[in-house]
Design a protein around this motif. Structure first.
Motif, PDB file in Angstrom:
ATOM      1  N   SER A  13     -10.804 -69.851  12.724  1.00 51.45           N
ATOM      2  CA  SER A  13      -9.698 -69.001  12.284  1.00 51.45           C
ATOM      3  C   SER A  13      -9.501 -69.124  10.766  1.00 51.45           C
ATOM      4  O   SER A  13      -9.268 -68.136  10.072  1.00 51.45           O
ATOM      5  CB  SER A  13      -8.447 -69.412  13.051  1.00 51.45           C
ATOM      6  OG  SER A  13      -7.317 -68.838  12.498  1.00 51.45           O
ATOM      7  N   LEU A  14      -9.646 -70.360  10.270  1.00 55.48           N
ATOM      8  CA  LEU A  14      -9.461 -70.571   8.829  1.00 55.48           C
ATOM      9  C   LEU A  14     -10.585 -69.927   8.024  1.00 55.48           C
ATOM     10  O   LEU A  14     -10.361 -69.401   6.937  1.00 55.48           O
ATOM     11  CB  LEU A  14      -9.373 -72.074   8.518  1.00 55.48           C
ATOM     12  CG  LEU A  14      -8.122 -72.767   9.073  1.00 55.48           C
ATOM     13  CD1 LEU A  14      -8.171 -74.263   8.800  1.00 55.48           C
ATOM     14  CD2 LEU A  14      -6.849 -72.174   8.475  1.00 55.48           C
ATOM     15  N   LEU A  15     -11.790 -69.939   8.595  1.00 53.43           N
ATOM     16  CA  LEU A  15     -12.920 -69.302   7.901  1.00 53.43           C
ATOM     17  C   LEU A  15     -12.707 -67.798   7.791  1.00 53.43           C
ATOM     18  O   LEU A  15     -13.006 -67.186   6.763  1.00 53.43           O
ATOM     19  CB  LEU A  15     -14.223 -69.579   8.653  1.00 53.43           C
ATOM     20  CG  LEU A  15     -14.932 -70.863   8.249  1.00 53.43           C
ATOM     21  CD1 LEU A  15     -16.103 -71.128   9.174  1.00 53.43           C
ATOM     22  CD2 LEU A  15     -15.430 -70.778   6.794  1.00 53.43           C
ATOM     23  N   ILE A  16     -12.186 -67.207   8.863  1.00 50.43           N
ATOM     24  CA  ILE A  16     -11.901 -65.766   8.845  1.00 50.43           C
ATOM     25  C   ILE A  16     -10.851 -65.486   7.771  1.00 50.43           C
ATOM     26  O   ILE A  16     -10.949 -64.534   7.003  1.00 50.43           O
ATOM     27  CB  ILE A  16     -11.400 -65.287  10.236  1.00 50.43           C
ATOM     28  CG1 ILE A  16     -12.490 -65.484  11.276  1.00 50.43           C
ATOM     29  CG2 ILE A  16     -10.959 -63.831  10.186  1.00 50.43           C
ATOM     30  CD1 ILE A  16     -12.035 -65.211  12.708  1.00 50.43           C
ATOM     31  N   ARG A  17      -9.842 -66.353   7.724  1.00 53.71           N
ATOM     32  CA  ARG A  17      -8.783 -66.192   6.728  1.00 53.71           C
ATOM     33  C   ARG A  17      -9.358 -66.262   5.311  1.00 53.71           C
ATOM     34  O   ARG A  17      -8.998 -65.472   4.456  1.00 53.71           O
ATOM     35  CB  ARG A  17      -7.754 -67.305   6.947  1.00 53.71           C
ATOM     36  CG  ARG A  17      -6.449 -67.041   6.281  1.00 53.71           C
ATOM     37  CD  ARG A  17      -5.487 -68.144   6.529  1.00 53.71           C
ATOM     38  NE  ARG A  17      -4.835 -68.045   7.831  1.00 53.71           N
ATOM     39  CZ  ARG A  17      -3.822 -68.832   8.179  1.00 53.71           C
ATOM     40  NH1 ARG A  17      -3.389 -69.756   7.366  1.00 53.71           N
ATOM     41  NH2 ARG A  17      -3.251 -68.699   9.355  1.00 53.71           N
ATOM     42  N   GLU A  18     -10.290 -67.187   5.117  1.00 52.88           N
ATOM     43  CA  GLU A  18     -10.920 -67.329   3.801  1.00 52.88           C
ATOM     44  C   GLU A  18     -11.676 -66.061   3.400  1.00 52.88           C
ATOM     45  O   GLU A  18     -11.675 -65.659   2.246  1.00 52.88           O
ATOM     46  CB  GLU A  18     -11.898 -68.517   3.804  1.00 52.88           C
ATOM     47  CG  GLU A  18     -11.226 -69.867   3.698  1.00 52.88           C
ATOM     48  CD  GLU A  18     -10.562 -70.084   2.351  1.00 52.88           C
ATOM     49  OE1 GLU A  18     -11.146 -69.706   1.325  1.00 52.88           O
ATOM     50  OE2 GLU A  18      -9.439 -70.617   2.329  1.00 52.88           O
ATOM     51  N   LYS A  19     -12.329 -65.448   4.400  1.00 55.77           N
ATOM     52  CA  LYS A  19     -13.078 -64.210   4.119  1.00 55.77           C
ATOM     53  C   LYS A  19     -12.141 -63.125   3.616  1.00 55.77           C
ATOM     54  O   LYS A  19     -12.483 -62.346   2.735  1.00 55.77           O
ATOM     55  CB  LYS A  19     -13.766 -63.713   5.397  1.00 55.77           C
ATOM     56  CG  LYS A  19     -15.091 -64.358   5.671  1.00 55.77           C
ATOM     57  CD  LYS A  19     -15.796 -63.595   6.773  1.00 55.77           C
ATOM     58  CE  LYS A  19     -17.045 -64.332   7.184  1.00 55.77           C
ATOM     59  NZ  LYS A  19     -17.649 -63.768   8.365  1.00 55.77           N
ATOM     60  N   LEU A  20     -10.954 -63.071   4.212  1.00 56.10           N
ATOM     61  CA  LEU A  20      -9.990 -62.052   3.789  1.00 56.10           C
ATOM     62  C   LEU A  20      -9.439 -62.343   2.405  1.00 56.10           C
ATOM     63  O   LEU A  20      -9.264 -61.437   1.597  1.00 56.10           O
ATOM     64  CB  LEU A  20      -8.840 -61.961   4.792  1.00 56.10           C
ATOM     65  CG  LEU A  20      -9.123 -61.041   5.961  1.00 56.10           C
ATOM     66  CD1 LEU A  20      -8.012 -61.091   6.950  1.00 56.10           C
ATOM     67  CD2 LEU A  20      -9.306 -59.613   5.487  1.00 56.10           C
ATOM     68  N   VAL A  21      -9.177 -63.619   2.146  1.00 55.85           N
ATOM     69  CA  VAL A  21      -8.660 -63.991   0.825  1.00 55.85           C
ATOM     70  C   VAL A  21      -9.708 -63.640  -0.239  1.00 55.85           C
ATOM     71  O   VAL A  21      -9.399 -63.060  -1.280  1.00 55.85           O
ATOM     72  CB  VAL A  21      -8.289 -65.499   0.791  1.00 55.85           C
ATOM     73  CG1 VAL A  21      -7.972 -65.956  -0.619  1.00 55.85           C
ATOM     74  CG2 VAL A  21      -7.101 -65.760   1.710  1.00 55.85           C
ATOM     75  N   GLU A  22     -10.956 -63.948   0.083  1.00 60.63           N
ATOM     76  CA  GLU A  22     -12.052 -63.607  -0.833  1.00 60.63           C
ATOM     77  C   GLU A  22     -12.129 -62.088  -1.013  1.00 60.63           C
ATOM     78  O   GLU A  22     -12.295 -61.585  -2.128  1.00 60.63           O
ATOM     79  CB  GLU A  22     -13.364 -64.119  -0.220  1.00 60.63           C
ATOM     80  CG  GLU A  22     -14.419 -64.465  -1.239  1.00 60.63           C
ATOM     81  CD  GLU A  22     -15.642 -65.045  -0.543  1.00 60.63           C
ATOM     82  OE1 GLU A  22     -16.703 -64.417  -0.610  1.00 60.63           O
ATOM     83  OE2 GLU A  22     -15.501 -66.093   0.105  1.00 60.63           O
TER      84      GLU A  22
END
Ligand code: ATP
Ligand code: MG
Length: 254
Positions: A13-22
């Motif tokens: 879930s955190l990796l997905i969040r990181e993709k969006l932040v990026e």
């Protein structure tokens, strides 16, 4: 990208969040897109962060619907471009669907960044930019009704992942068959679409690609039967029951 240890219980879930932040930092994702992700995450939590039985049935119906479509179009927004650009391009090639960048919070600069990302991931033609011709869908306020003349406007089946309810309703009113990915089975989009895949798009899109490959051997009549036997309202109820059961279980152990 910040370091997320694999052992973290919410690593995926955190990796997905990181993709969006990026994606946000790179001009793909709107601020509102980050909030939409937050709403989705909450439902993913309640669904158990896995693809349930009901979602698998919806994926099968969506695959069959796409294989009987005459002019399928995939609508791409910032969140999708940030989360799964490779898969969305792969899907479009697999079913010969056009890609159309169509933004709820429209912005030409962001559109161009999305187009660039899709091209980098192998897309050739992308509709929805200023250089292609636009048309207006009836029954929706001005900025949100613009669609491409050669894309959504003439499509019979439209895939609209993570879409807003007003636009989904306008597409239905315009006679389109709508397939969506939406983690919230209660959203207006989920309730309005013909086929709602209640799952995280990052999980479900790979499963849709696999299902399409499987079903591509079937004839049109049996594919249509799969579509006709699918009941979206019933499927949404099953997703709500899954959430309820998860909560009931947690209520006993919490
Ligand atoms: P509606 O307008 O349909 O009533 P909403 O206003 O609650 O929905 P929007 O921001 O318009 O929400 O639409 C975004 C939808 O996408 C939300 O329902 C959200 O749960 C869903 N969503 C967000 N991230 C994901 C994701 N990664 N996978 C699938 N669905 C997601
Ligand atoms: Mg909305």
């Amino acid at each position: 990208m910040s370091l997320i240890p694999k052992s973290h219980p919410r690593a995926k879930s955190l990796l997905i969040r990181e993709k969006l932040v990026e994606g946000f930092d790179n001009g793909l994702v709107a601020k509102e897109g980050l909030l939409a992700q937050g709403r989705g995450e909450a439902f993913d939590y309640l669904l158990g962060e896995k693809t349930g039985k009901a979602a698998k049935q919806a994926i099968k119906a969506a695959a069959a619907q796409l294989l009987v479509a005459k002019l399928p179009v995939i609508s791409v927004n910032g969140n999708i471009a940030a989360l799964c650009p490779k898969q969305i391009v792969k899907l479009s090639k697999q079913i010969k669907a056009k890609l159309e960048v169509n933004l709820f919070y429209t912005n030409e600069k962001r559109k161009l960044s999305i187009i660039k990302t899709l091209k980098k991931n192998g897309a050739s033609e992308i509709l929805g930019s200023k250089t292609t011709s636009s048309k207006k869908l009836p029954g929706i306020d001005s900025a949100r009704r613009i669609v491409d003349k050669n894309g959504i406007f003439v499509a019979d089946v439209v895939v609209v992942p993570l879409e807003d309810g007003d636009r989904t309703m306008a597409l239905r009113k315009a006679g389109k068959i709508v397939i969506t990915f939406d983690l919230n089975p209660l959203s207006r989009t989920s309730q309005t679409a013909d086929i709602t895949i209640v799952d995280n798009v990052t999980r479900a899109i790979d499963l849709l690609i696999i299902e399409l490959k499987k079903l591509s051997k079937k004839n049109q009549k049996s594919l249509q039967k799969i579509v006709d036997n699918f009941d979206n309202k019933k499927n949404l109820r099953e997703n709500v029951i899954q959430i309820k059961n998860n909560l009931d279980r947690r209520a006993k152990i919490a």
